[in-house]
Design a protein around this motif. Structure first.
Motif: not given
Lengths: 228, 228
Positions: A108, A81, A151-153
């Motif tokens: 994402d 991702r 801060k994201s996946d």
């Protein structure tokens, strides 16, 4: 309820472009012999002749969506991702990625941190770093990419910060200067992977287009970048 | 070092379009008399004739950049900063805003929360709210807009979440369903200002374009939205 989808049929009318680019990239990467190159050119030509260009309308330049489509396909295949942190491109990279049907398989999230304060607030960039190195710097680009992953996946994030003009440049960093960084979730946090490019003054839209194309290339699973 | 600029000269070759749209909007808003309308049409016609269309290239459709330019100018005049939270438009609104030279005067920051988890991680949307109402809902759009204001320095934020297709729709929320919300920093936090629209199945790019145009209108300082 999902708002997007996981099919790529919307782009199926343009396989020739995508496959052509993939083939051409392969040829460049592998430095193949002249004979092979000739064969490849013939294959590409056949693809062009046998696949009439259908009328597909995009909100963005075709080359941008074509490259975004390669990024989505390649990362889907790699099971990765992606995330993006944009400053001077201001959303253009993500707009291209999400123009591709099925983008949600891979894309994402992302940040557009246009103002310096937004870099501080949204991506925890230190004000000291911005003041010391400038917002268009390897240090800031790297922190943007690193924190976009945090801060994201996403497994991979790319950051873009630069001077799109018409003003804002100086002698040391003229209009057209753009810095890119790439962060992988599993990478050594001390590994700095960032690069400064000078596109020249192609005009604001031209610089943004070239920067977005470059950022998309860096989102390919096997992309490499020079050490900053 | 700033990465953008605070001049609008890059768009000065198209004042006629921008001014035309402003005049036309004014006419629509004020429900002016037929006689005035005729005068206005003449003014617009004169502007068109006297201002030859120069060849300005944008990365995005002209109508999108023209409207983005109006948003930048109007918010600059109002002394307000803006932010955006995008889902189905995936960065298109922000890409349009930042195509305008001088966008940095007004545009602060934004979020592209494409995956549901990104809405939770980046904008603190409650998983319960997403599960109860769906990611394409007034509740989620409102929370996206509200939290975009909270997490940025902006005075106004607009959020967009919808189903751009080609898949992802159902009977209750078909492809082309898009929800918009608008939040003001100084507003009563209980004031819900969100709206659901149905654009019909215009194709993925068509839906995204209409949604982006609508979001830009909502970023005008005096924009109103029906109560959700």
């Amino acid at each position: 309820m999902t708002m997007d989808n996981n099919q790529t049929d919307g782009l199926s009318s343009q396989p020739s472009d995508i496959e052509k680019e993939a083939l051409q990239q392969k040829a460049e990467q592998q430095d193949i012999s002249a004979q092979d190159s000739e064969k490849l050119q013939k294959t590409i030509q056949n693809m062009e002749e046998n696949q009439p260009q259908e009328n597909v309308h995009y909100n963005l330049p075709n080359e941008l969506v074509t490259r975004a489509s390669l990024v989505i396909d390649a990362n889907r295949a790699a099971g990765q991702r992606i995330a993006v942190a944009e400053s001077c491109t201001g959303g253009l990279v993500m707009a291209a990625l999400t123009e591709v049907p099925g983008a949600s398989d891979v894309f994402d999230a992302g940040f557009v941190t246009y103002a310096n304060q937004a870099k501080i607030d949204l991506l925890n960039i230190s004000q000291d770093v911005i003041e010391t190195f400038g917002s268009v710097s390897l240090a800031v680009a790297w922190a943007m990419a690193r924190n976009a992953v945090e801060k994201s996946d996403a497994d991979i994030a790319v950051a873009i910060t630069g001077i799109a003009g018409p003003t804002g440049g100086d002698e040391r960093k003229p209009v057209g200067t753009v810095v890119f960084a790439r962060a992988r979730r599993d990478a050594d946090p001390n590994e700095v992977v960032a690069e400064q490019k000078s596109f020249g003054d192609l005009g604001r839209s031209g610089i943004r287009l070239q920067a977005a194309l470059c950022a998309l290339s860096l989102l390919m699973p096997d992309a490499s970048i020079s050490q900053g």
